[in-house]
Design a protein around this motif. Structure first.
Motif, PDB file in Angstrom:
ATOM      1  N   TYR A 140      -3.610  -4.812   3.175  1.00  0.00           N
ATOM      2  CA  TYR A 140      -2.163  -4.600   3.125  1.00  0.00           C
ATOM      3  C   TYR A 140      -1.546  -5.707   2.290  1.00  0.00           C
ATOM      4  CZ  TYR A 140      -1.892  -0.872   6.620  1.00  0.00           C
ATOM      5  OH  TYR A 140      -1.983   0.316   7.283  1.00  0.00           O
ATOM      6  N   VAL A 141      -0.282  -5.475   1.899  1.00  0.00           N
ATOM      7  CA  VAL A 141       0.446  -6.527   1.188  1.00  0.00           C
ATOM      8  C   VAL A 141       1.853  -6.609   1.780  1.00  0.00           C
ATOM      9  CG1 VAL A 141       1.208  -4.957  -0.655  1.00  0.00           C
ATOM     10  CG2 VAL A 141       1.124  -7.433  -1.063  1.00  0.00           C
ATOM     11  N   LEU A 142       2.294  -7.834   2.003  1.00  0.00           N
ATOM     12  CA  LEU A 142       3.638  -8.104   2.505  1.00  0.00           C
ATOM     13  C   LEU A 142       4.458  -8.672   1.359  1.00  0.00           C
ATOM     14  CD1 LEU A 142       5.405  -8.160   5.126  1.00  0.00           C
ATOM     15  CD2 LEU A 142       4.771 -10.582   5.314  1.00  0.00           C
ATOM     16  N   ARG A 143       5.581  -8.015   1.054  1.00  0.00           N
ATOM     17  CA  ARG A 143       6.438  -8.424  -0.052  1.00  0.00           C
ATOM     18  C   ARG A 143       7.854  -8.696   0.445  1.00  0.00           C
ATOM     19  NH1 ARG A 143       3.650  -3.846  -2.132  1.00  0.00           N
ATOM     20  NH2 ARG A 143       2.396  -4.263  -3.979  1.00  0.00           N
ATOM     21  N   LEU A 167       5.992  -3.939   4.053  1.00  0.00           N
ATOM     22  CA  LEU A 167       4.558  -3.950   4.327  1.00  0.00           C
ATOM     23  C   LEU A 167       3.978  -2.607   3.924  1.00  0.00           C
ATOM     24  CD1 LEU A 167       2.188  -5.559   5.714  1.00  0.00           C
ATOM     25  CD2 LEU A 167       2.737  -4.257   7.787  1.00  0.00           C
ATOM     26  N   SER A 168       2.924  -2.632   3.101  1.00  0.00           N
ATOM     27  CA  SER A 168       2.324  -1.380   2.645  1.00  0.00           C
ATOM     28  C   SER A 168       0.856  -1.590   2.354  1.00  0.00           C
ATOM     29  CB  SER A 168       3.034  -0.869   1.383  1.00  0.00           C
ATOM     30  OG  SER A 168       2.873  -1.790   0.314  1.00  0.00           O
ATOM     31  N   GLY A 169       0.122  -0.469   2.226  1.00  0.00           N
ATOM     32  CA  GLY A 169      -1.276  -0.543   1.856  1.00  0.00           C
ATOM     33  C   GLY A 169      -1.454  -1.153   0.480  1.00  0.00           C
ATOM     34  N   LEU A 170      -2.571  -1.843   0.297  1.00  0.00           N
ATOM     35  CA  LEU A 170      -2.862  -2.493  -0.979  1.00  0.00           C
ATOM     36  C   LEU A 170      -4.044  -1.790  -1.631  1.00  0.00           C
ATOM     37  CD1 LEU A 170      -2.408  -4.791  -3.032  1.00  0.00           C
ATOM     38  CD2 LEU A 170      -3.909  -6.232  -1.633  1.00  0.00           C
ATOM     39  N   GLY A 171      -3.770  -1.028  -2.696  1.00  0.00           N
ATOM     40  CA  GLY A 171      -4.832  -0.349  -3.418  1.00  0.00           C
ATOM     41  C   GLY A 171      -5.308   0.931  -2.766  1.00  0.00           C
ATOM     42  N   ARG A 172      -4.758   1.256  -1.625  1.00  0.00           N
ATOM     43  CA  ARG A 172      -5.111   2.492  -0.921  1.00  0.00           C
ATOM     44  C   ARG A 172      -3.959   2.837   0.017  1.00  0.00           C
ATOM     45  NH1 ARG A 172     -10.223   0.552   2.552  1.00  0.00           N
ATOM     46  NH2 ARG A 172     -10.738  -0.406   0.533  1.00  0.00           N
ATOM     47  N   PRO A 173      -3.905   4.070   0.500  1.00  0.00           N
ATOM     48  CA  PRO A 173      -2.798   4.420   1.394  1.00  0.00           C
ATOM     49  C   PRO A 173      -2.793   3.566   2.655  1.00  0.00           C
ATOM     50  CG  PRO A 173      -3.930   6.388   0.616  1.00  0.00           C
ATOM     51  CD  PRO A 173      -4.764   5.225   0.195  1.00  0.00           C
ATOM     52  N   GLY A 174      -1.623   3.290   3.154  1.00  0.00           N
ATOM     53  CA  GLY A 174      -1.479   2.519   4.378  1.00  0.00           C
ATOM     54  C   GLY A 174      -0.168   2.846   5.057  1.00  0.00           C
ATOM     55  N   ARG A 175       0.028   2.325   6.242  1.00  0.00           N
ATOM     56  CA  ARG A 175       1.265   2.553   6.985  1.00  0.00           C
ATOM     57  C   ARG A 175       2.351   1.657   6.415  1.00  0.00           C
ATOM     58  NH1 ARG A 175      -1.967   2.629  12.771  1.00  0.00           N
ATOM     59  NH2 ARG A 175      -2.440   4.859  12.755  1.00  0.00           N
ATOM     60  N   THR A 176       3.358   2.292   5.817  1.00  0.00           N
ATOM     61  CA  THR A 176       4.378   1.566   5.066  1.00  0.00           C
ATOM     62  C   THR A 176       5.670   1.484   5.865  1.00  0.00           C
ATOM     63  OG1 THR A 176       3.431   2.295   2.968  1.00  0.00           O
ATOM     64  CG2 THR A 176       5.717   1.545   2.937  1.00  0.00           C
ATOM     65  N   SER A 177       6.283   0.295   5.880  1.00  0.00           N
ATOM     66  CA  SER A 177       7.572   0.111   6.529  1.00  0.00           C
ATOM     67  C   SER A 177       8.317  -1.040   5.891  1.00  0.00           C
ATOM     68  CB  SER A 177       7.418  -0.182   8.029  1.00  0.00           C
ATOM     69  OG  SER A 177       6.967   0.940   8.747  1.00  0.00           O
ATOM     70  N   ARG A 178       9.660  -0.959   5.962  1.00  0.00           N
ATOM     71  CA  ARG A 178      10.517  -2.101   5.639  1.00  0.00           C
ATOM     72  C   ARG A 178      10.962  -2.745   6.948  1.00  0.00           C
ATOM     73  NH1 ARG A 178      15.505  -0.212   2.699  1.00  0.00           N
ATOM     74  NH2 ARG A 178      15.286   1.464   4.238  1.00  0.00           N
TER      75      ARG A 178
END
Length: 442
Positions: free
Chosen positions: A359-362, A371-382
């Motif tokens: 995941y990556v936190l921006r 917060l979202s997946g990094l390089g692949r789908p993931g559970r995304t939220s603001r």
């Protein structure tokens, strides 16, 4: 607006009036918080300006009703999880919640019992004669559009405020927004409602009555200029009637309309459609003799409206088409990017791992975290700042969940995010196998 854009918009409106055989049609575009362009076609009342002719807006009234309910919520006078019986006892829907009624998830019948309420005079709630037969679905099972539900919501508001819903709507929503030409009954200049014969170019006058307790479901009459003001409200210019955060809450999909050929949902008193890559928020409206629509693109900051005096036939995609024309002809120029302070230590941003998943936190504009997946789908939220240095999910899988950044980890619901996959030094739930990472699977 460029002359070429105006011609493109006018051409679409003219075709909609002719092909739909609409006796009169007024349409417009909202930009920069006001009615930036409008046009009228057909037989408008003599001498009247097109943007000042009243039309019945039908179910767009439900958006105004929802605002009156949410004002009570924001004042602490009710909660969306309250059973209806708490505020309006004695109906068959006492165990259904206020929020379910707002989102058409309460399983209430589509129409009120008795004669067709849209074409006959209405009375008080007691005259509806509600029974268990009006509970057509279990609560929260599926989306089921209910005019009856919004009649009940209007009555709830009336009971809490101690006066009729139409007065509450006028004093708390319409007048504060400057919608001085919006009323519960027609005020000249106003278009006359017509049905158009299906096989001949003939018209028939449609009746108009006071809907009584069902008024919050579709009673209001409105002009293009006033409807544009409601569009600006949905775009965030709330005039203090609601907070921008509450208006955004209204636009979050709650019930999915599975019958729609496009992605369509319902929030709290507003419809939410996904059309050709754009998310449109607003409402359609229909009453005998009238069709209406108001749609805004909150990303682009634009809106479109249409008002016609026909029972059937007007292009339901007219508003979306006008917005598409505007995007193509005069696309929005976004604000310049510029650096801004990070809401957290930048060292905490970047890659994190939930188990083996990257995941990556921006930091994103507005002082939010993403917060979202990094390089692949993931559970995304603001996430927005919460109390005590925590963060609260705004959308996606973690909406409403609390994020804590502490002890070198991200703590989110039951998840622990670590800097390396299954960090053996971290408090990973279930622990990390002592053999560690290796190349054997047997």
């Amino acid at each position: 607006m460029l002359p070429t854009t105006q011609r493109t918009l006018l051409a679409r409106v003219a075709r909609a009036q002719r092909d739909g055989r609409v006796p009169s049609l007024v349409a417009g575009v909202v930009r920069d918080g006001e009615l930036a362009w409008h046009a009228g076609r057909g037989a408008l009342p003599g001498g009247a300006d097109a943007d000042d002719v009243q039309y019945r807006i039908g179910s767009i009234t439900k958006t105004v009703c929802a605002v009156t309910v949410l004002r009570l919520r924001d004042e602490g006078l009710l909660d969306l999880d309250d059973p209806l019986d708490t505020h309006l006892p004695g109906t068959p829907f006492g165990d259904r919640t206020v929020g379910q009624l707002l989102a058409h998830l309460a399983g209430a019948g589509a129409e009120s019992p008795g004669l067709w309420w849209e074409r006959t005079p209405g009375g008080p709630l007691a005259e509806l004669g509600l029974s268990d037969d009006d509970r057509v679905l279990p609560a929260a099972r599926r989306f089921h559009y209910s005019n009856l539900g919004f009649g009940l919501l209007g009555e709830l508001v009336a009971r809490r405020r101690g006066r009729c819903w139409t007065e509450v709507a006028r004093d708390e929503v319409l007048l504060p927004l400057g919608m001085t030409r919006t009323s519960t009954r027609p005020q000249d200049p106003a278009a006359a409602g017509h049905a158009v014969h299906p096989w001949a170019d003939l018209v028939l006058a449609e009746p108009e009555h006071d809907a009584g307790v069902m008024a919050p479901a579709g009673q209001l009459w409105c002009t293009a200029r006033d409807l544009a003001r409601l569009g600006a409200f949905l775009l965030g210019d709330t005039g203090g009637v609601l907070s921008p955060a509450t208006v955004e809450e209204m636009t979050v999909p709650a019930g999915i309309d599975a019958s729609s050929p496009v992605w369509a949902a319902y929030g709290l008193g507003v419809q939410v459609h996904r059309v050709e890559g754009a998310t449109l928020v607003g409402h359609g409206g229909s009453m005998p003799g009238f069709l209406a629509g108001l749609w805004v693109d909150r990303e682009e900051g634009t809106g479109a409206l249409a008002l016609g005096n026909t029972t059937a036939g007007m292009d339901p995609g007219l508003g979306a088409g006008l917005l598409a024309d505007l995007r193509a002809a005069e696309p929005r120029i976004v604000d310049e990017w510029s650096p801004e302070p990070s809401p957290v230590d930048p060292a905490l941003l970047g890659p994190w791992f939930w188990g083996p998943s990257p995941y990556v936190l921006r930091a994103v504009p507005g002082g939010l975290l993403h917060l979202s997946g990094l390089g692949r789908p993931g559970r995304t939220s603001r996430f927005r700042p919460g109390p005590d240095g925590t963060w609260v999910g705004l959308d996606g899988y973690f909406a409403g969940e609390t994020l804590r950044i502490a002890d070198g980890h991200l703590w989110l619901a039951t998840f622990v995010f670590t800097r390396t996959p299954y960090d053996p030094a971290a408090p990973v739930p279930g622990g990390v196998h002592e053999s560690g990472w290796h190349h054997r699977t047997g």
